[in-house]
Design an enzyme around this catalytic site. Sequence first.
Site, mmCIF file in Angstrom:
data_model
loop_
_atom_site.group_PDB
_atom_site.id
_atom_site.type_symbol
_atom_site.label_atom_id
_atom_site.label_comp_id
_atom_site.label_asym_id
_atom_site.label_seq_id
_atom_site.Cartn_x
_atom_site.Cartn_y
_atom_site.Cartn_z
ATOM 1 N N TYR A 7 0.880 -1.170 0.000
ATOM 2 C CA TYR A 7 0.000 0.000 0.000
ATOM 3 C C TYR A 7 0.917 1.220 0.000
ATOM 4 O O TYR A 7 1.249 1.781 1.039
ATOM 5 C CB TYR A 7 -0.922 0.017 1.215
ATOM 6 C CG TYR A 7 -1.983 -1.069 1.250
ATOM 7 C CD1 TYR A 7 -2.256 -1.833 0.124
ATOM 8 C CD2 TYR A 7 -2.728 -1.317 2.390
ATOM 9 C CE1 TYR A 7 -3.225 -2.822 0.140
ATOM 10 C CE2 TYR A 7 -3.699 -2.306 2.422
ATOM 11 C CZ TYR A 7 -3.936 -3.056 1.290
ATOM 12 O OH TYR A 7 -4.895 -4.027 1.316
ATOM 13 N N GLY B 45 -18.410 -0.918 0.744
ATOM 14 C CA GLY B 45 -18.467 -0.835 -0.714
ATOM 15 C C GLY B 45 -17.199 -0.301 -1.360
ATOM 16 O O GLY B 45 -17.151 -0.130 -2.582
ATOM 17 N N GLY B 46 -16.187 -0.021 -0.550
ATOM 18 C CA GLY B 46 -14.913 0.401 -1.115
ATOM 19 C C GLY B 46 -14.907 1.843 -1.605
ATOM 20 O O GLY B 46 -13.920 2.314 -2.144
ATOM 21 N N PHE C 37 -16.565 2.989 -4.019
ATOM 22 C CA PHE C 37 -16.897 3.097 -5.445
ATOM 23 C C PHE C 37 -18.002 2.141 -5.855
ATOM 24 O O PHE C 37 -18.521 2.216 -6.948
ATOM 25 C CB PHE C 37 -15.665 2.877 -6.327
ATOM 26 C CG PHE C 37 -15.056 1.518 -6.158
ATOM 27 C CD1 PHE C 37 -15.400 0.470 -6.991
ATOM 28 C CD2 PHE C 37 -14.129 1.293 -5.155
ATOM 29 C CE1 PHE C 37 -14.847 -0.784 -6.816
ATOM 30 C CE2 PHE C 37 -13.568 0.052 -4.973
ATOM 31 C CZ PHE C 37 -13.925 -0.993 -5.808
ATOM 32 N N PHE D 237 -13.823 -4.082 1.582
ATOM 33 C CA PHE D 237 -14.901 -3.246 1.030
ATOM 34 C C PHE D 237 -16.172 -3.356 1.885
ATOM 35 O O PHE D 237 -17.278 -3.533 1.359
ATOM 36 C CB PHE D 237 -15.221 -3.614 -0.424
ATOM 37 C CG PHE D 237 -14.101 -3.427 -1.398
ATOM 38 C CD1 PHE D 237 -13.036 -2.578 -1.108
ATOM 39 C CD2 PHE D 237 -14.092 -4.074 -2.619
ATOM 40 C CE1 PHE D 237 -11.989 -2.401 -2.007
ATOM 41 C CE2 PHE D 237 -13.061 -3.902 -3.532
ATOM 42 C CZ PHE D 237 -12.001 -3.064 -3.219
ATOM 43 N N PRO D 238 -16.047 -3.270 3.220
ATOM 44 C CA PRO D 238 -17.236 -3.421 4.079
ATOM 45 C C PRO D 238 -18.296 -2.359 3.830
ATOM 46 O O PRO D 238 -19.475 -2.613 4.070
ATOM 47 C CB PRO D 238 -16.665 -3.312 5.501
ATOM 48 C CG PRO D 238 -15.382 -2.553 5.344
ATOM 49 C CD PRO D 238 -14.830 -2.982 4.017
ATOM 50 N N PRO E 174 -21.836 1.149 -5.086
ATOM 51 C CA PRO E 174 -22.982 1.581 -4.284
ATOM 52 C C PRO E 174 -23.487 0.455 -3.394
ATOM 53 O O PRO E 174 -23.502 -0.706 -3.801
ATOM 54 C CB PRO E 174 -24.034 1.968 -5.337
ATOM 55 C CG PRO E 174 -23.571 1.374 -6.623
ATOM 56 C CD PRO E 174 -22.108 1.090 -6.519
ATOM 57 N N LEU E 175 -23.808 0.789 -2.169
ATOM 58 C CA LEU E 175 -24.381 -0.209 -1.258
ATOM 59 C C LEU E 175 -25.882 -0.217 -1.493
ATOM 60 O O LEU E 175 -26.581 0.711 -1.096
ATOM 61 C CB LEU E 175 -24.082 0.176 0.192
ATOM 62 C CG LEU E 175 -22.663 -0.071 0.660
ATOM 63 C CD1 LEU E 175 -22.431 0.574 2.011
ATOM 64 C CD2 LEU E 175 -22.366 -1.563 0.729
HETATM 65 N N1 NAP Z 1 -7.084 -8.312 0.559
HETATM 66 C C1 NAP Z 1 -7.420 -7.513 -0.435
HETATM 67 O O1 NAP Z 1 -7.300 -7.847 -1.598
HETATM 68 C C2 NAP Z 1 -7.976 -6.140 -0.102
HETATM 69 C C3 NAP Z 1 -8.588 -5.394 -1.113
HETATM 70 C C4 NAP Z 1 -9.117 -4.170 -0.777
HETATM 71 C C5 NAP Z 1 -9.040 -3.682 0.525
HETATM 72 N N2 NAP Z 1 -8.416 -4.427 1.488
HETATM 73 C C6 NAP Z 1 -8.343 -3.941 2.892
HETATM 74 O O2 NAP Z 1 -9.662 -3.712 3.342
HETATM 75 C C7 NAP Z 1 -9.769 -2.399 3.884
HETATM 76 C C8 NAP Z 1 -11.182 -1.900 3.700
HETATM 77 O O3 NAP Z 1 -11.441 -1.699 2.331
HETATM 78 P P1 NAP Z 1 -11.566 -0.244 1.688
HETATM 79 O O4 NAP Z 1 -10.981 0.751 2.621
HETATM 80 O O5 NAP Z 1 -11.049 -0.283 0.303
HETATM 81 O O6 NAP Z 1 -13.125 -0.132 1.538
HETATM 82 P P2 NAP Z 1 -14.305 0.355 2.501
HETATM 83 O O7 NAP Z 1 -13.868 0.389 3.919
HETATM 84 O O8 NAP Z 1 -15.523 -0.398 2.142
HETATM 85 O O9 NAP Z 1 -14.558 1.811 1.946
HETATM 86 C C9 NAP Z 1 -13.672 2.872 2.055
HETATM 87 C C10 NAP Z 1 -14.309 4.024 1.303
HETATM 88 O O10 NAP Z 1 -15.564 4.352 1.910
HETATM 89 C C11 NAP Z 1 -15.520 5.674 2.410
HETATM 90 N N3 NAP Z 1 -16.065 5.615 3.785
HETATM 91 C C12 NAP Z 1 -15.561 4.940 4.850
HETATM 92 N N4 NAP Z 1 -16.330 5.140 5.933
HETATM 93 C C13 NAP Z 1 -17.345 5.951 5.550
HETATM 94 C C14 NAP Z 1 -18.458 6.518 6.223
HETATM 95 N N5 NAP Z 1 -18.693 6.292 7.519
HETATM 96 N N6 NAP Z 1 -19.304 7.304 5.500
HETATM 97 C C15 NAP Z 1 -19.098 7.546 4.194
HETATM 98 N N7 NAP Z 1 -18.040 7.043 3.499
HETATM 99 C C16 NAP Z 1 -17.176 6.248 4.182
HETATM 100 C C17 NAP Z 1 -14.082 6.113 2.401
HETATM 101 O O11 NAP Z 1 -13.986 7.464 2.061
HETATM 102 P P3 NAP Z 1 -13.479 8.560 3.151
HETATM 103 O O12 NAP Z 1 -12.013 8.413 3.214
HETATM 104 O O13 NAP Z 1 -13.948 9.831 2.549
HETATM 105 O O14 NAP Z 1 -14.166 8.229 4.435
HETATM 106 C C18 NAP Z 1 -13.476 5.252 1.292
HETATM 107 O O15 NAP Z 1 -13.645 5.871 0.029
HETATM 108 C C19 NAP Z 1 -8.690 -1.617 3.132
HETATM 109 O O16 NAP Z 1 -8.356 -0.418 3.797
HETATM 110 C C20 NAP Z 1 -7.580 -2.630 3.069
HETATM 111 O O17 NAP Z 1 -6.870 -2.602 4.307
HETATM 112 C C21 NAP Z 1 -7.912 -5.649 1.197
#
Ligand code: NAP
Length: 286
Positions: free
Chosen positions: A59, A217-218, A220, A214-215, A222-223
């Site tokens: 990362y 939705g990542g 990008f 992507f808990p 939509p949930l």
């Molecule tokens: N093993 C793998 O292949 C893999 C792949 C992807 C990700 N991951 C891991 O999983 C973690 C979680 O995934 P992710 O961070 O990509 O996706 P995520 O947690 O589903 O979504 C993050 C996105 O949602 C927004 N967000 C977060 N909390 C919010 C809230 N309360 N209200 C509105 N928007 C919100 C964030 O924007 P803001 O910054 O504006 O809040 C960011 O754009 C990653 O950080 C990484 O450590 C692992």
Amino acid sequence: MTNEQWAFGGDLPINRIGYGTMRLTGWPRGDRPGRDTALTVLRRAVELGVNHLDTSYYYARDGVSANELIRAALHPYPQDLVIVTKVGALVEGDDIDLPAAERRGLTPDGLRRGVEANLRSLGVDRLDVVNLRIDDRGHDGAEYETALETLMSLRAEGLIRHLGISNVGRAHFDRARGLADIVCVQNLYNIADRDDDPLIDACAEAGIAYVPFFPVGGGFRPLTAERLAEVADRHGTTAQQVALAWLLARSPNIAIIPGTGSPAHLEENLAAGRLQLTEKDLAELG
Ligand SMILES: NC(=O)c1ccc[n+]([C@@H]2O[C@H](COP(=O)([O-])OP(=O)(O)OC[C@H]3O[C@@H](n4cnc5c(N)ncnc54)[C@H](OP(=O)(O)O)[C@@H]3O)[C@@H](O)[C@H]2O)c1
């Protein structure tokens, strides 16, 4: 924050709401918080009870590295902090200079270099948990098995405490369990994307954590669950908070790692642990 816990491998306790660091490097849109905000988010997360961080040495882009930020914000680390990292096929890593084959591949040398890079950048002697991340298109049996064996021998050297797997299907899960002690599976799953339901149940049965990426939705995707907005309105919360509470209610072996570069969203995500969804909510959410 909920006070519910899980223990990786039965001996490494974590609170069920953790924090994913990928967002700090700007994935997927390229925008990222400034350094001071990133350090604030990491420190605030730990102050509020987060003791499970998800990261990887890869990362890293435009000179911004999640592991370097973790180290700058939190080293020397609190004793109860569990840092879960990964090696294998890179999903990001614009700053990581590797030949194309090694970016997608699982060679023993590449995995060792990945483990060493994580140790160095996090400033630790042993990694708490290392996920073997395979390519979205999968890896064939021999390459995958050799990779697991490589990580088991790095574990025997004392460089890794526990192993996990990521981006895997059921066949990979079964094969891994025959070859290695697996404490967690990290795959794509959320309220709108539930293909992994049977795998979550298999993990629960085996005492293995399931950590959905992507808990929310990542950022990008939509949930779009049925009645999500309605349930959120009823509780006076956001759809993202309902989506996180739904994951926590789905199975006790689920530990979440929502990613954010925003201190306000961090607080909201941790507050989702106090949101008690009712039977009616869960029925409406499907
Ligand atoms: N093993 C793998 O292949 C893999 C792949 C992807 C990700 N991951 C891991 O999983 C973690 C979680 O995934 P992710 O961070 O990509 O996706 P995520 O947690 O589903 O979504 C993050 C996105 O949602 C927004 N967000 C977060 N909390 C919010 C809230 N309360 N209200 C509105 N928007 C919100 C964030 O924007 P803001 O910054 O504006 O809040 C960011 O754009 C990653 O950080 C990484 O450590 C692992």
